[in-house]
Design a protein around this motif. Structure first.
Motif, PDB file in Angstrom:
ATOM      1  N   UNK B  69       3.651  15.840  63.929  1.00  0.00           N
ATOM      2  CA  UNK B  69       4.787  15.475  64.771  1.00  0.00           C
ATOM      3  C   UNK B  69       6.079  15.485  63.947  1.00  0.00           C
ATOM      4  N   UNK B  70       6.048  14.824  62.786  1.00  0.00           N
ATOM      5  CA  UNK B  70       7.266  14.809  61.965  1.00  0.00           C
ATOM      6  C   UNK B  70       7.606  16.216  61.501  1.00  0.00           C
ATOM      7  N   UNK B  71       6.586  16.981  61.118  1.00  0.00           N
ATOM      8  CA  UNK B  71       6.869  18.347  60.674  1.00  0.00           C
ATOM      9  C   UNK B  71       7.536  19.155  61.779  1.00  0.00           C
ATOM     10  N   UNK B  72       7.048  18.984  63.022  1.00  0.00           N
ATOM     11  CA  UNK B  72       7.650  19.719  64.136  1.00  0.00           C
ATOM     12  C   UNK B  72       9.129  19.378  64.250  1.00  0.00           C
ATOM     13  N   UNK B  73       9.435  18.051  64.201  1.00  0.00           N
ATOM     14  CA  UNK B  73      10.822  17.640  64.373  1.00  0.00           C
ATOM     15  C   UNK B  73      11.682  18.086  63.194  1.00  0.00           C
ATOM     16  N   UNK B  74      11.127  17.963  61.973  1.00  0.00           N
ATOM     17  CA  UNK B  74      11.883  18.387  60.792  1.00  0.00           C
ATOM     18  C   UNK B  74      12.151  19.893  60.853  1.00  0.00           C
ATOM     19  N   UNK B 243       1.826  21.759  58.796  1.00  0.00           N
ATOM     20  CA  UNK B 243       1.191  21.854  60.104  1.00  0.00           C
ATOM     21  C   UNK B 243       2.131  21.293  61.165  1.00  0.00           C
ATOM     22  N   UNK B 244       2.458  22.082  62.172  1.00  0.00           N
ATOM     23  CA  UNK B 244       3.210  21.501  63.293  1.00  0.00           C
ATOM     24  C   UNK B 244       2.266  21.346  64.479  1.00  0.00           C
ATOM     25  N   UNK B 245       2.789  20.859  65.595  1.00  0.00           N
ATOM     26  CA  UNK B 245       1.890  20.556  66.715  1.00  0.00           C
ATOM     27  C   UNK B 245       1.174  21.802  67.217  1.00  0.00           C
ATOM     28  N   UNK B 246       1.915  22.910  67.317  1.00  0.00           N
ATOM     29  CA  UNK B 246       1.305  24.141  67.793  1.00  0.00           C
ATOM     30  C   UNK B 246       0.135  24.536  66.904  1.00  0.00           C
ATOM     31  N   UNK B 247       0.369  24.428  65.592  1.00  0.00           N
ATOM     32  CA  UNK B 247      -0.691  24.830  64.672  1.00  0.00           C
ATOM     33  C   UNK B 247      -1.878  23.885  64.775  1.00  0.00           C
ATOM     34  N   UNK B 248      -1.600  22.600  64.996  1.00  0.00           N
ATOM     35  CA  UNK B 248      -2.688  21.633  65.128  1.00  0.00           C
ATOM     36  C   UNK B 248      -3.532  21.942  66.363  1.00  0.00           C
ATOM     37  N   UNK B 249      -2.872  22.295  67.454  1.00  0.00           N
ATOM     38  CA  UNK B 249      -3.602  22.645  68.676  1.00  0.00           C
ATOM     39  C   UNK B 249      -4.446  23.900  68.428  1.00  0.00           C
ATOM     40  N   UNK B 250      -3.852  24.862  67.710  1.00  0.00           N
ATOM     41  CA  UNK B 250      -4.603  26.082  67.370  1.00  0.00           C
ATOM     42  C   UNK B 250      -5.842  25.736  66.558  1.00  0.00           C
ATOM     43  N   UNK B 251      -5.665  24.862  65.550  1.00  0.00           N
ATOM     44  CA  UNK B 251      -6.801  24.507  64.697  1.00  0.00           C
ATOM     45  C   UNK B 251      -7.883  23.825  65.521  1.00  0.00           C
TER      46      UNK B 251
END
Lengths: 438, 290
Positions: B69-74, B243-251
């Motif tokens: 989440x923080x990575x996505x926002x950053x 890792x951003x949210x999209x990547x987490x969902x992919x994983x």
């Protein structure tokens, strides 16, 4: 009347002809990985189609991770896109148990199933049924530079210990000359750094799970494994090693930047090939190291051909599998490309062949494969099969997540203790969710 | 003049396309919602029981979730900062009359047409590689240790790559806005004794503010779902530091084959995107009213 009858007969004949044509024209769709040996197999397909008229072959060649995603989703959703799939020793036991693969126990007698190496055959058999046929098999071993060892005044034993590896790495490292004592995998992934680290951990007496499926990363053995690994890589490894996988290390070794490299036995034919490798004539081989606990740090893997259940073309697919993994295929490759390029590690008869015994890495490959035991991978008993993996469906996710932690430790973002604690936490979480831990 | 009759006829006539559009939107969304409440892993066949919010609670308590989440926002914030500031500066620069203006403008806009995967590969292998990359070569030339960007500053490296791709877009929009600024008013201000900074902050920036809002809005929508750059360069690592949210969902859905968990992650991502969108809309609405 006669005209009508004639027309009718003509139409019937046409229909019959059409059926014959369609029966002959079976097109097999084969999914495979883009490794050198498979690419070679595609080049030799003509031999198969010549022997089996009426069967055409279509290839889908993919990179390992993509292949795994595609074939897994295909077989799990019964998509039926592929008639033959290239799968590894991780998938076969799981899929076989779930009834996703066709048993290969009825392959023709010429296939000679008893000729398969016992360790490899064991990894592809579930309850006495062979579910995939090995195309090539591998273990891991130490590849090292004889010239650098000589310069350092050391001699590599056939069966080194981890302590010796460390000593040799220290002696060979020359950072100003861009020569690093040891190159190991660091890229995160269950088939990347965790393959190496799980195998190394086995020799340190560590295991993934105890007999009640509790993760063991909080134990002393894993701590010793990871500490020694980080120590080796930080002091004697190349820069940027946290993104190095098999291919990155291969090119580092081929360009003479590594003193030692512990990785798959199939790499031997690449590093000793003078057209690709600048150090071809200096390469020596040794068994994967041990810690004096009776287990070596080598893994066991086989890329194999399996047939998904529910395919319409079972007979043709079986013919293809039997052809691609037969003794005749090995002889065919040897005749066209030379013995060092034969897919290794699947058949006893290959290693009894005096021609193949002349290949410098043949004996060490066989010994390494035989040193691995998927049923008893480490010192203590475990509830799972698999040497450098755990053959449960959840392992891909857990293994990759743990691999990310260890890769972060290698990149210097966290300490070994923190990485192990995080690994323990997330493995416990996933195993609880999956219902292994009550 | 439309009668009651012709209006209802019109409604009937357009209903097929409305229904089609609704179905287009609603079917995938409701399937995702449905899957997110099942324990459904492709690798474990058998029945897929309804488990309520279990997938959500596992996704939200995943150790990687908070950092994702923080990575996505950053990532979004960092890229926006670079592209907006850089875009204004580029627009100012390109607005000046100069020799070869056409070619320079095309060159500045070119990165936008490079596919994300390609640009990520180019940056990874040709610039940021610590052994053979251009930056390593420059560092060695200056007698410094090469910096391993993707291992030691992964998120920053990805921000740079993504910003490089989106900077042309911001430049393009802001340049058009800049060209609509009346140069006579600027001259008048200059004659009244306003210095270059005063002219920039009191005349140019207010004039650009609407275009900047548009740039922020459009980019945010696309940046929330950055994926290819991460997959190609760092694979979300080392650890979960990129890792951003999209990547987490992919994983979740493609590496673990966990359809339930992946769907729950997708729904969480939709909710978060909507929260961000509400804030943006308010901001834009305020700006457009003024």
């Amino acid at each position: 009347m006669t005209i009508r009858l004639g027309a009718l007969m003509g139409a019937t004949a046409l229909c019959a002809a059409a059926t014959v044509v369609s029966a002959q024209d079976t097109t097999l769709t084969i999914a495979t990985v883009n490794n050198g040996d498979m690419i070679r197999m595609q080049g030799l397909t003509d031999d198969f189609t010549a022997k089996n008229p009426g069967i055409a072959v279509e290839w889908v060649t993919l990179e390992e991770n993509v292949l795994r995603q595609r074939v897994t989703t295909d077989v799990a959703t019964k998509g039926g896109q592929y008639d033959v799939m290239t799968i590894g020793t991780y998938e076969v036991p799981i899929w076989g148990k779930q009834g996703w693969l066709i048993s290969l126990n009825d392959l023709p007698a010429e296939y000679d199933v008893d000729d398969l190496l016992p360790a490899i055959r064991g990894g592809l058999t579930v309850d006495g049924e062979l579910y995939a046929s090995p195309f090539y098999g591998e273990s891991s071993m130490v590849m090292y530079r004889k010239d650098l060892m000589e310069k350092a005044g050391l001699e590599m034993p056939d069966a080194p210990t981890w302590d010796f590896i460390k000593e040799a790495a220290a002696a060979m490292t020359d950072k100003d000359g861009e020569i690093y004592g040891i190159c190991l995998r660091g890229k995160a992934g269950w088939g990347e750094n965790m393959a190496f680290l799980s195998a190394m951990a086995n020799s340190y007496g560590a295991r993934w799970f105890d007999e009640d499926w509790n993760p063991q990363f909080d134990g002393e053995a894993w701590n010793a494994t990871l500490t020694d690994y980080l120590d080796l890589m930080h002091n004697y490894g190349p820069p940027g090693s946290s993104s190095n996988g098999f291919n990155e290390n291969l090119s580092l070794f081929q360009t003479g930047k590594c003193g030692m490299w512990i990785d798959a036995t199939v790499a031997a034919s690449f590093v000793t090939n003078p057209t690709d490798s600048t150090v071809a004539e200096h390469v020596g081989f040794a068994l994967a190291p041990d810690k004096g606990l009776g287990k070596r740090g080598n893994w066991l893997w086989a890329w194999s051909l399996g047939i998904p259940a529910g395919t319409q073309k079972e007979e043709a697919a079986k013919k293809f599998v039997a052809w691609a993994t037969s003794k005749e295929y090995l002889a065919l490759v040897a005749e066209k490309e030379g013995w060092p390029n034969v897919p290794p590690g699947t058949r006893t008869s290959l290693y009894e062949n005096p021609e193949y015994q002349k290949v410098p890495f043949a004996a060490m490959t066989l010994e390494s494969i035989n040193a691995a035991d998927p049923n008893n991978p480490t010192v203590d008993p475990v509830p799972y099969t698999g040497v450098q993996f755990v053959a449960i469906p959840e392992f891909q996710g857990i293994g990759t997540a743990v691999g990310q932690q260890f890769s972060a430790a290698l990149a210097g973002q966290m300490s070994a203790e923190d990485a192990l604690a995080a690994a323990q936490k997330l493995a416990t979480r996933e195993m609880t969710r999956a219902g292994y831990i009550k | 003049m439309s009668t009651q009759h012709s209006r209802s006829a019109a409604r009937i006539m357009i209903s097929p396309s409305i229904i089609l559009l609704l179905g287009w939107m609603i079917i995938p969304l409701s399937l995702t919602l449905y899957f997110s409440f099942l324990r459904y892993n492709l690798l474990m066949p058998g029945d897929n029981p309804f488990v309520g919010f279990e997938n959500y609670s596992y996704f939200l308590t995943d150790p990687a979730f908070f950092s994702a989440l923080t990575n996505t926002l950053v990532l979004v914030g960092g890229v926006l900062l670079i592209t907006v500031i850089g875009g204004v500066l580029f627009a100012l620069l390109l607005d000046q009359p100069m020799w070869g203006q056409g070619i320079v403008r095309i060159l500045v806009i070119a990165p936008f047409f490079v596919m994300p995967t390609v640009s990520a590969l180019v940056w990874k292998n040709m610039f940021m590689n610590p052994v053979s990359g251009l930056f390593a070569f420059l560092a060695k030339g200056l007698g410094m240790e090469p910096f391993d960007f993707l291992a030691h500053a992964p998120l920053f490296s990805i921000i740079i790559i993504v910003a490089w791709q989106w900077l042309p877009f911001a430049t393009l929009i802001l340049l058009t806005a800049m060209q609509s600024l009346d140069s006579e008013r600027l001259e008048a201000a200059e004659m009244d004794g306003a210095g270059p900074f005063a002219r920039f902050f009191y005349m140019v920036v207010p004039h650009l503010s609407r275009s900047i809002t548009v740039v922020i809005l459009i980019q945010t929508i696309f940046l929330l779902s950055v994926f290819a750059e991460i997959l190609v360069t760092t694979n979300g690592g080392p650890g979960t530091s990129s890792t951003n949210l999209t990547y987490l969902v992919y994983a979740q859905s493609l590496l673990n084959f966990d359809v339930g968990g992946g769907s729950a992650g997708g729904v969480v991502a939709i909710i978060l995107a909507n929260i961000v969108a509400i804030f943006l809309m308010r901001m834009i609405g305020k700006n457009l009213d003024a």
